[in-house]
Scaffold this active site. Structure first.
Site, PDB file in Angstrom:
ATOM      1  N   ASP A   1      -1.841  -8.065  -3.798  1.00 13.90           N
ATOM      2  CA  ASP A   1      -1.622  -6.628  -5.318  1.00 13.90           C
ATOM      3  C   ASP A   1      -0.784  -6.525  -6.099  1.00 13.90           C
ATOM      4  OD1 ASP A   1      -3.740  -5.626  -2.677  1.00 13.90           O
ATOM      5  OD2 ASP A   1      -3.016  -3.581  -3.025  1.00 13.90           O
TER       6      ASP A   1
ATOM      7  N   LYS B   1      -7.164  -1.684  -8.514  1.00  9.06           N
ATOM      8  CA  LYS B   1      -6.379  -0.253  -8.094  1.00  9.06           C
ATOM      9  C   LYS B   1      -6.321   1.021  -8.724  1.00  9.06           C
ATOM     10  CE  LYS B   1      -3.230  -0.123  -4.745  1.00  9.06           C
ATOM     11  NZ  LYS B   1      -1.881  -1.569  -3.972  1.00  9.06           N
TER      12      LYS B   1
ATOM     13  N   LYS C   1     -10.091   0.402  -5.006  1.00 10.19           N
ATOM     14  CA  LYS C   1      -9.006   1.012  -4.126  1.00 10.19           C
ATOM     15  C   LYS C   1      -8.312   1.923  -4.841  1.00 10.19           C
ATOM     16  CE  LYS C   1      -4.881  -0.576  -1.456  1.00 10.19           C
ATOM     17  NZ  LYS C   1      -4.622  -1.691  -1.382  1.00 10.19           N
TER      18      LYS C   1
END
Length: 318
Positions: free
Chosen positions: A155, A218, A254
């Site tokens: 991430d 995300k 996400k």
């Protein structure tokens, strides 16, 4: 995970023309939140679906090998076995989608999961999380180290300065380098939407991140003052849909930060189903970044099975 996104050439011309209709976005987000939520066994089924999409996360300054170990055990058995048996789901392999930790804790997570004979993926935040304000070479090295320690999902955080000053080419080039450093690991790109200023910037950053080869986009690090909100999600999932229509490649989504209740997880699933369709309702294309959400979902499932609410000490903690 889905097939990796190969990315495309940066289309600066298309990016420069983007304008987002703020009122339309806010209206659509209100509609989504106004839906009646499911009840009884249908709610229980959707909550179990939500569990399988959770990236069970600990990103605290006091993380230790022992609480990472506990997190991994909770990810492998997220809902108490007796509750799953009552729902006839005890043999369906219900786990969370992954565990998510800091780079220095990746080796601990990999060791714990291996000892438990689990193939659950380990995700690591990287690239100077949460601010992304460290030198580029340091950020790249962090990605490489997390991958070499066994993380299969990374991430990354974007450099918000580049987005805020309209340096989309520089941002694209940085993310391409992160993509390369990830190797075979899947890359989720955190936009830190609370620091991007406008919906138009959020859309542009989403498109640039996908063009640069992100497998997921995300919302947030969870450390900003504004995290996952429904209006921002609408903007991001519309960008995902546009990217899919242009390239035929599905990029995942996400939301993360501030998602704490079972009811919220149902709204998120509903949003994804309506905006992107059933194909995205799976851990390969949808994740919920959360640390405390699982406890509330387990309490709701306990209530569905027994008719009463559990005291927090009755359910194993993550």
């Amino acid at each position: 995970m889905s097939a990796r996104n190969p990315g495309t050439e940066l289309d600066l011309d298309a990016i420069s023309k983007v304008r987002v209709n703020t009122q339309a976005v806010l209206k659509r987000a209100q509609q989504i939140q106004g839906h009646k939520l499911l009840k009884k066994q249908w709610q229980a089924a959707w909550l179990l679906k939500a569990v399988t999409c959770i990236d069970l996360t600990t990103l605290a300054g006091d993380d230790t090998p022992s609480n990472v170990h506990r997190l991994c055990l909770k990810a492998i058995q997220p809902i108490r076995h007796d509750l799953l048996r009552k729902l006839d789901m005890n043999d369906k392999g219900v786990t969370t989608a992954a565990v998510c930790v800091y780079p220095s804790r990746v080796a601990d997570a990999v060791t714990s999961l291996k000892a438990a004979n689990s193939s659950l993926p380990v995700a690591s935040v990287a690239t100077g999380f949460p601010a992304g304000q460290t030198p580029l070479e340091t950020r790249l090295q962090e990605v490489r180290m997390a991958v070499s320690d066994g993380a299969t999902e990374i991430d990354i955080v974007i450099n918000r300065t580049l987005a805020l000053t309209g340096q989309w080419k520089a941002m694209y080039d940085e993310i391409r380098q992160f993509r390369e450093a990830c190797g075979d690991a899947h890359m989720k790109t955190i936009l830190a939407i609370g620091e991007l200023g406008t919906f138009t910037n959020v859309y542009k950053a989403s498109m640039v991140a996908m063009m640069a080869g992100s497998d997921f986009i995300k919302t947030s690090t969870g450390k900003e003052s504004v995290n996952a909100t429904y209006p921002v999600a609408i903007v991001m999932v519309r960008a995902i849909r546009d990217y899919f229509l242009c390239t035929g490649h599905k990029v995942g989504f996400k939301p993360a930060g501030g998602i704490r209740t079972a009811q919220e997880s149902l709204v998120w699933l509903s949003l994804i189903k309506e905006e992107l369709g059933n194909d995205w309702l799976c851990p390969q294309l949808f994740r919920l970044g959360a640390s405390s959400l699982l406890a509330d979902i387990e309490r709701q499932i306990y209530h569905h099975v027994t008719g009463q609410y559990a005291a927090y000490h009755e359910l194993p903690m993550a």
